[in-house]
Design an enzyme around this catalytic site. Structure first.
Site, mmCIF file in Angstrom:
data_model
loop_
_atom_site.group_PDB
_atom_site.id
_atom_site.type_symbol
_atom_site.label_atom_id
_atom_site.label_comp_id
_atom_site.label_asym_id
_atom_site.label_seq_id
_atom_site.Cartn_x
_atom_site.Cartn_y
_atom_site.Cartn_z
ATOM 1 N N HIS A 27 0.816 -1.213 0.000
ATOM 2 C CA HIS A 27 0.000 0.000 0.000
ATOM 3 C C HIS A 27 0.850 1.264 0.000
ATOM 4 O O HIS A 27 1.917 1.335 0.609
ATOM 5 C CB HIS A 27 -0.916 0.002 1.220
ATOM 6 C CG HIS A 27 -0.178 -0.061 2.528
ATOM 7 N ND1 HIS A 27 0.244 1.060 3.199
ATOM 8 C CD2 HIS A 27 0.210 -1.109 3.287
ATOM 9 C CE1 HIS A 27 0.856 0.715 4.308
ATOM 10 N NE2 HIS A 27 0.854 -0.606 4.390
ATOM 11 N N ASP A 28 0.364 2.255 -0.728
ATOM 12 C CA ASP A 28 0.939 3.605 -0.745
ATOM 13 C C ASP A 28 2.321 3.695 -1.368
ATOM 14 O O ASP A 28 3.011 4.708 -1.220
ATOM 15 C CB ASP A 28 0.992 4.203 0.676
ATOM 16 C CG ASP A 28 -0.368 4.241 1.341
ATOM 17 O OD1 ASP A 28 -1.216 5.028 0.895
ATOM 18 O OD2 ASP A 28 -0.589 3.462 2.295
ATOM 19 N N GLY A 32 5.043 -0.999 2.874
ATOM 20 C CA GLY A 32 4.187 0.147 2.602
ATOM 21 C C GLY A 32 4.954 1.451 2.507
ATOM 22 O O GLY A 32 6.021 1.617 3.106
#
Length: 255
Positions: free
Chosen positions: A119-120, A137
């Site tokens: 994520h991200d 992340g």
């Protein structure tokens, strides 16, 4: 072009010439651009936008909910550019609201089998992640960076443009642009000279980068002293880029 066993939500927006193989599943908030080829048994979900001429191989999962325990079903996003290749079993997760709610991948990247983008993450253009390379992340990967097989990058790290990370490297700090790293924990091993030559960098630029690297990472000055001295000099754009990657580090530098 679309196999009858594929399940495509009526709200998904799929370009007319997209190929989708047997048993693939496309969710309602997915946009797939022209010329893409989706192999059998692929899952694409979430608020995911995929550009043109991407190729996604079997068993890949693109746009899944992230594995962060802070995630509680918020609407988050994944954006993918053009002409990327996602090989077998690749996983790419959407962002979290604790960051920008967005995972972003550029164009012309190769994600080899079972590599993972958490994520991200923000990935530039022309990058390669070899088999089972893994990003935690909030990781940023610069253009033309290469991660060898089984390399792992800790959350929030930055990998600079044109950097080369050897297979099995454990990366817990930022990596400057243009350098080679390897090991557990990773250490620098000079400028990625061969990669730069293959991409058309001049002999002058490569020589200047080698000199800057030696002064920063192998000289007798402190890191801050070496950077300050380089900043006072009139240097090539490539050296300026190298310096910028040092100055912008937030997790400390791999040395």
């Amino acid at each position: 072009m679309i196999h009858p066993t594929a399940i495509i939500d009526p709200e998904a927006r799929v370009a007319d010439d997209v190929e989708i193989g047997p048993y693939s599943v496309i969710g309602p908030d997915v946009v797939i651009g022209p010329g893409c080829v989706i192999a059998p048994h692929v899952v694409i979900k979430g608020s995911t936008i995929i550009g043109a001429r991407n190729r996604i191989f079997q068993f890949a999962t693109i746009g899944e909910d992230c594995q962060d325990l802070k995630y509680h079903g918020e609407k988050t996003y994944l954006e993918i550019g053009d002409e990327n290749t996602f090989r077998e079993g690749v996983t790419v997760h959407r962002g979290t609201v604790q960051d920008q709610a967005l995972t972003r991948i550029g164009s012309h990247n190769l994600f080899m089998a079972y590599s993972h983008v958490a994520h991200d993450c923000v990935i530039g253009d022309h990058c390669i992640m070899a088999n089972q390379a893994t990003l935690g992340g909030h990781v940023t990967i610069g253009d033309h960076a290469i991660l060898g097989g089984l390399a792992a990058v800790h959350q929030f790290c930055h990998v600079g443009a044109h950097a080369m990370c050897g297979g099995g490297s454990i990366i817990t700090k930022d990596i400057a642009s243009f350098v080679m790293v390897n090991g557990n924990p990773a250490h620098t091993h000079g400028i990625n000279a061969e990669g730069l030559r293959r991409r058309g960098f001049s002999a002058e630029a490569i020589s200047a980068l080698k000199d800057a690297y030696k002064r920063v990472f192998r000289g007798k000055q402190t890191l801050s002293e070496a950077i300050a001295e380089l900043q006072k000099e009139e240097t090539l754009p490539e050296v300026d880029m190298f310096i910028d990657s040092l100055v912008s580090s937030t997790r400390g530098l791999t040395r």
